[in-house]
Design a protein around this motif. Structure first.
Motif, PDB file in Angstrom:
ATOM      1  N   ASP A   1       0.842  -1.203   0.000  1.00  0.00           N
ATOM      2  CA  ASP A   1       0.000   0.000   0.000  1.00  0.00           C
ATOM      3  C   ASP A   1       0.877   1.252   0.000  1.00  0.00           C
ATOM      4  O   ASP A   1       0.567   2.247  -0.661  1.00  0.00           O
ATOM      5  N   GLY A   2       1.969   1.198   0.759  1.00  0.00           N
ATOM      6  CA  GLY A   2       2.899   2.331   0.804  1.00  0.00           C
ATOM      7  C   GLY A   2       3.558   2.586  -0.541  1.00  0.00           C
ATOM      8  O   GLY A   2       3.788   3.748  -0.921  1.00  0.00           O
ATOM      9  N   PHE A   3       3.878   1.512  -1.262  1.00  0.00           N
ATOM     10  CA  PHE A   3       4.483   1.685  -2.589  1.00  0.00           C
ATOM     11  C   PHE A   3       3.516   2.397  -3.545  1.00  0.00           C
ATOM     12  O   PHE A   3       3.923   3.257  -4.333  1.00  0.00           O
ATOM     13  N   VAL A   4       2.238   2.006  -3.485  1.00  0.00           N
ATOM     14  CA  VAL A   4       1.248   2.669  -4.340  1.00  0.00           C
ATOM     15  C   VAL A   4       1.145   4.144  -3.964  1.00  0.00           C
ATOM     16  O   VAL A   4       1.118   5.022  -4.825  1.00  0.00           O
ATOM     17  N   LEU A   5       1.060   4.424  -2.676  1.00  0.00           N
ATOM     18  CA  LEU A   5       1.012   5.816  -2.209  1.00  0.00           C
ATOM     19  C   LEU A   5       2.201   6.604  -2.735  1.00  0.00           C
ATOM     20  O   LEU A   5       2.058   7.734  -3.219  1.00  0.00           O
ATOM     21  N   ALA A   6       3.399   6.020  -2.642  1.00  0.00           N
ATOM     22  CA  ALA A   6       4.613   6.700  -3.104  1.00  0.00           C
ATOM     23  C   ALA A   6       4.517   7.011  -4.594  1.00  0.00           C
ATOM     24  O   ALA A   6       4.886   8.117  -5.048  1.00  0.00           O
ATOM     25  N   ARG A   7       4.016   6.054  -5.365  1.00  0.00           N
ATOM     26  CA  ARG A   7       3.899   6.268  -6.813  1.00  0.00           C
ATOM     27  C   ARG A   7       2.930   7.403  -7.132  1.00  0.00           C
ATOM     28  O   ARG A   7       3.194   8.250  -7.999  1.00  0.00           O
ATOM     29  N   VAL A   8       1.794   7.424  -6.420  1.00  0.00           N
ATOM     30  CA  VAL A   8       0.785   8.453  -6.690  1.00  0.00           C
ATOM     31  C   VAL A   8       1.298   9.837  -6.315  1.00  0.00           C
ATOM     32  O   VAL A   8       1.131  10.806  -7.068  1.00  0.00           O
ATOM     33  N   LEU A   9       1.944   9.946  -5.160  1.00  0.00           N
ATOM     34  CA  LEU A   9       2.455  11.259  -4.748  1.00  0.00           C
ATOM     35  C   LEU A   9       3.590  11.728  -5.654  1.00  0.00           C
ATOM     36  O   LEU A   9       3.709  12.920  -5.949  1.00  0.00           O
ATOM     37  N   HIS A  10       4.421  10.796  -6.113  1.00  0.00           N
ATOM     38  CA  HIS A  10       5.481  11.154  -7.068  1.00  0.00           C
ATOM     39  C   HIS A  10       4.872  11.689  -8.356  1.00  0.00           C
ATOM     40  O   HIS A  10       5.352  12.688  -8.929  1.00  0.00           O
ATOM     41  N   ALA A  11       3.795  11.047  -8.803  1.00  0.00           N
ATOM     42  CA  ALA A  11       3.151  11.497 -10.035  1.00  0.00           C
ATOM     43  C   ALA A  11       2.558  12.891  -9.884  1.00  0.00           C
ATOM     44  O   ALA A  11       2.384  13.613 -10.878  1.00  0.00           O
ATOM     45  N   ARG A  12       2.295  13.286  -8.644  1.00  0.00           N
ATOM     46  CA  ARG A  12       1.713  14.614  -8.393  1.00  0.00           C
ATOM     47  C   ARG A  12       2.787  15.649  -8.036  1.00  0.00           C
ATOM     48  O   ARG A  12       2.479  16.737  -7.605  1.00  0.00           O
ATOM     49  N   GLY A  13       4.046  15.274  -8.218  1.00  0.00           N
ATOM     50  CA  GLY A  13       5.120  16.246  -8.101  1.00  0.00           C
ATOM     51  C   GLY A  13       5.887  16.241  -6.800  1.00  0.00           C
ATOM     52  O   GLY A  13       6.771  17.094  -6.596  1.00  0.00           O
ATOM     53  N   ALA A  14       5.630  15.286  -5.901  1.00  0.00           N
ATOM     54  CA  ALA A  14       6.347  15.248  -4.629  1.00  0.00           C
ATOM     55  C   ALA A  14       7.721  14.625  -4.808  1.00  0.00           C
ATOM     56  O   ALA A  14       7.965  13.841  -5.747  1.00  0.00           O
ATOM     57  N   HIS A  15       8.646  14.985  -3.918  1.00  0.00           N
ATOM     58  CA  HIS A  15       9.931  14.303  -3.811  1.00  0.00           C
ATOM     59  C   HIS A  15       9.740  13.150  -2.818  1.00  0.00           C
ATOM     60  O   HIS A  15       9.488  13.386  -1.630  1.00  0.00           O
ATOM     61  N   VAL A  16       9.847  11.935  -3.318  1.00  0.00           N
ATOM     62  CA  VAL A  16       9.486  10.775  -2.502  1.00  0.00           C
ATOM     63  C   VAL A  16      10.708   9.895  -2.274  1.00  0.00           C
ATOM     64  O   VAL A  16      11.420   9.530  -3.223  1.00  0.00           O
ATOM     65  N   HIS A  17      10.937   9.549  -0.998  1.00  0.00           N
ATOM     66  CA  HIS A  17      11.990   8.619  -0.609  1.00  0.00           C
ATOM     67  C   HIS A  17      11.334   7.391   0.007  1.00  0.00           C
ATOM     68  O   HIS A  17      10.647   7.490   1.025  1.00  0.00           O
TER      69      HIS A  17
END
Length: 531
Positions: free
Chosen positions: A72-88
């Motif tokens: 679930d966290g991986f999906v969240l990371a992908r979605v936020l990255h697609a919206r312009g966030a810097h994701v680690h």
């Protein structure tokens, strides 16, 4: 939202029941686990976006385990990255050690990280805790380490990751349940994430509501991930699960007066309460019964107490019960006084402020044995049953509401381990064939058929003397109007808690007194419950 759907109770599941709901949805209904994970992660990402305010250029650190919670966290990371966030994204395992669906989502992140020209997606395979020091300060941390399956204390390195996470001032979003919290009991298993907000999948979990859950979960959002309602309802019938009532459901259950009602048709509530030492309790209980709608409230008290109560109660009728030379209620003479009233009453409350004189306790037990009225047994009524609990299943027959706090319950049941509070309430409500309202934060109601309700209202303002007397009065007032004991207990709890919430919203929690519940009850009944 459809009002009819709002009136449905909300299921509260154990970890085992939630796994069964997942299994039914995947294997029987054919909805793939990958789809459930995608929906869950996207729902969590929406909550994360609201916490961030602006997603673009914000920094998010997501700690992910190797199970479906991490997925679930991986999906969240992908979605936020697609919206312009810097994701680690920080993991403790390679994809080969992850669950199939989690591994598929992780590999997708790997491809995106390789193809990202702006280098806004970073994957960290953690081999040494010292590597955490190289992560940037985040605007949001995401706890996707462990889900609902944890049942033993955290071990290294997860324990150290939890401690590290809690040291940061930025908000923390927990996925499904904060890591380290037992999802069935709300106990902390060694250490636990203190989340700002928790997104839980499919349905509430018991541990989010009990024990340390409310303190560690922050605000809780339930994400609809596609599991049909009938599957969740079926899962909620498993031992240890419960339900929560909505305002809409309570609105349906609360009685309405007929257009041609009179005081006796609106219900006569007989309250046996009070002693020389405790004159406030009967006042609270009797006033609450009247305020919730009982048409006629009669308070039967020791004769010596009647003059005192007469100065405090003007709308409530009083009946003096003869006393023995030793100072307790005289059983035989008292029944002569009560005889006709017991026939006219619709409901009985025994106990508030009644005292523990042996003669009075003997009278209380005999009264409960003789009556066929639906009855609320509170405070000293419960104390009279200590050592005589065999009377409960023999005479309750589903008509009694017992309202103990934890100490009173232990005096009745013995030194019971209340770690699994839902199961304990289920067991004793069934064993005693009564409605068991175990007071606490939150309070829990068990029905004779094993159904359990976790109260959805209330706050620490209720931690003051007299609120239990008000609750008992609300219960008997609703019984007197014809509500069955099962619904009366749930409604009384919900409404009483709603009044405390109203007070706390306007004045805070520390200043409330029990009488404030009586003051604000009419307004809350009108504005929140249309009564």
């Amino acid at each position: 939202m459809n009002p009819l759907l709002e009136a449905h109770p909300e299921p509260v599941l154990t970890a085992r029941a939630m796994r069964e709901a997942d299994r039914q949805t995947i294997e029987t209904l054919g909805l793939p686990g990958r789809v459930l994970m995608e929906t869950a992660g996207r729902g969590a990402a929406e909550v994360a976006a609201r916490m961030l305010g602006t997603v673009a250029a914000r920094t998010v650190v997501c700690l992910c385990g190797r199970g479906n919670n991490g997925g679930d966290g991986f999906v969240l990371a992908r979605v936020l990255h697609a919206r312009g966030a810097h994701v680690h994204v920080v993991t403790l395992a390679d994809a080969s050690a992850m669950s199939d669906d989690a591994a598929a989502n992780y590999r997708l992140l790997e491809h995106l990280a390789e193809a990202d020209p702006a280098h806004r997606l970073h994957l960290h395979r953690l081999t040494d805790l010292a590597e955490l020091d190289h992560l940037p300060r985040a605007d949001l941390y995401v706890d996707a380490l462990l889900g609902t399956g944890l049942s033993s204390p955290l071990r290294a390195p997860i324990r150290e990751l939890v401690q590290w996470l809690n040291e940061h001032p930025a908000p923390i979003l927990a996925i499904d349940i904060p890591t380290g919290l037992d999802s069935d009991t709300g106990q902390v298993l060694g250490a636990a994430v203190a989340a700002t907000r928790t997104v839980t999948m499919g349905a509430l979990k018991v541990g989010l509501l009990l024990g340390e859950g409310p303190r560690l979960c922050g605000t809780v959002d339930v994400i609809d991930i596609g599991i049909p309602r009938h599957v969740l309802e079926q899962a909620a019938r498993q031992p240890g699960c419960a339900w929560r009532a909505s305002d809409a459901l309570i609105r349906q259950w609360l009685p309405r007066r007929a257009h041609d009602a009179h005081k006796y048709s609106a219900g006569l509530a007989l309250i046996v309460a009070g002693s020389r030492e405790f004159t406030g309790a009967p006042v609270m209980a009797a006033t609450a019964a009247a305020r919730i709608g009982a048409g006629y409230v009669l308070c039967a008290c020791p004769s010596d107490v009647r003059p005192v109560l007469a100065t405090k109660l003007t709308e409530v009728a009083l009946l003096g019960l003869p006393e023995t030379e030793r100072g307790g209620i005289d059983q035989e003479d008292a029944f002569d006084v009560l005889d006709g009233w017991l026939e006219r009453a619709r409901a009985l409350l025994v106990g508030p402020g009644l005292g523990r004189h042996p003669d009075t306790q003997r009278f209380a037990r005999t009264l409960l044995e003789r009556t066929s009225l639906p009855a609320v047994i509170d405070a000293d009524g419960l104390n009279a049953l200590v050592g005589f609990t065999e009377l409960i299943p023999r005479h309750a027959q589903g008509r009694w509401i017992l309202t103990p706090h934890l100490g009173e319950f232990r005096r009745l049941a013995g030194d019971v381990d209340l770690t699994h509070r839902i199961k304990v309430v289920q067991e004793y409500a069934q064993q005693w064939h009564c409605v068991l309202l175990l007071k606490g934060m939150p309070s829990v109601v068990g029905w004779p058929d094993g159904t359990v309700w976790i109260n959805a209202t209330g706050n620490p303002a209720l931690a003051t003397a007299g609120t239990g007397d008000v609750l008992a009065g609300l219960c008997v007032g609703l019984l007197a109007q014809g509500l069955p004991p099962t619904q009366a207990a749930v409604c009384a709890l919900h409404v009483g808690g709603a009044v405390a919430d109203h007070y706390a919203a306007h004045y805070g929690t520390a200043t409330m007194m029990a009488s404030d519940l009586l003051t604000y009850l009419p307004a809350v009944l009108r504005t929140r419950f249309d009564r």
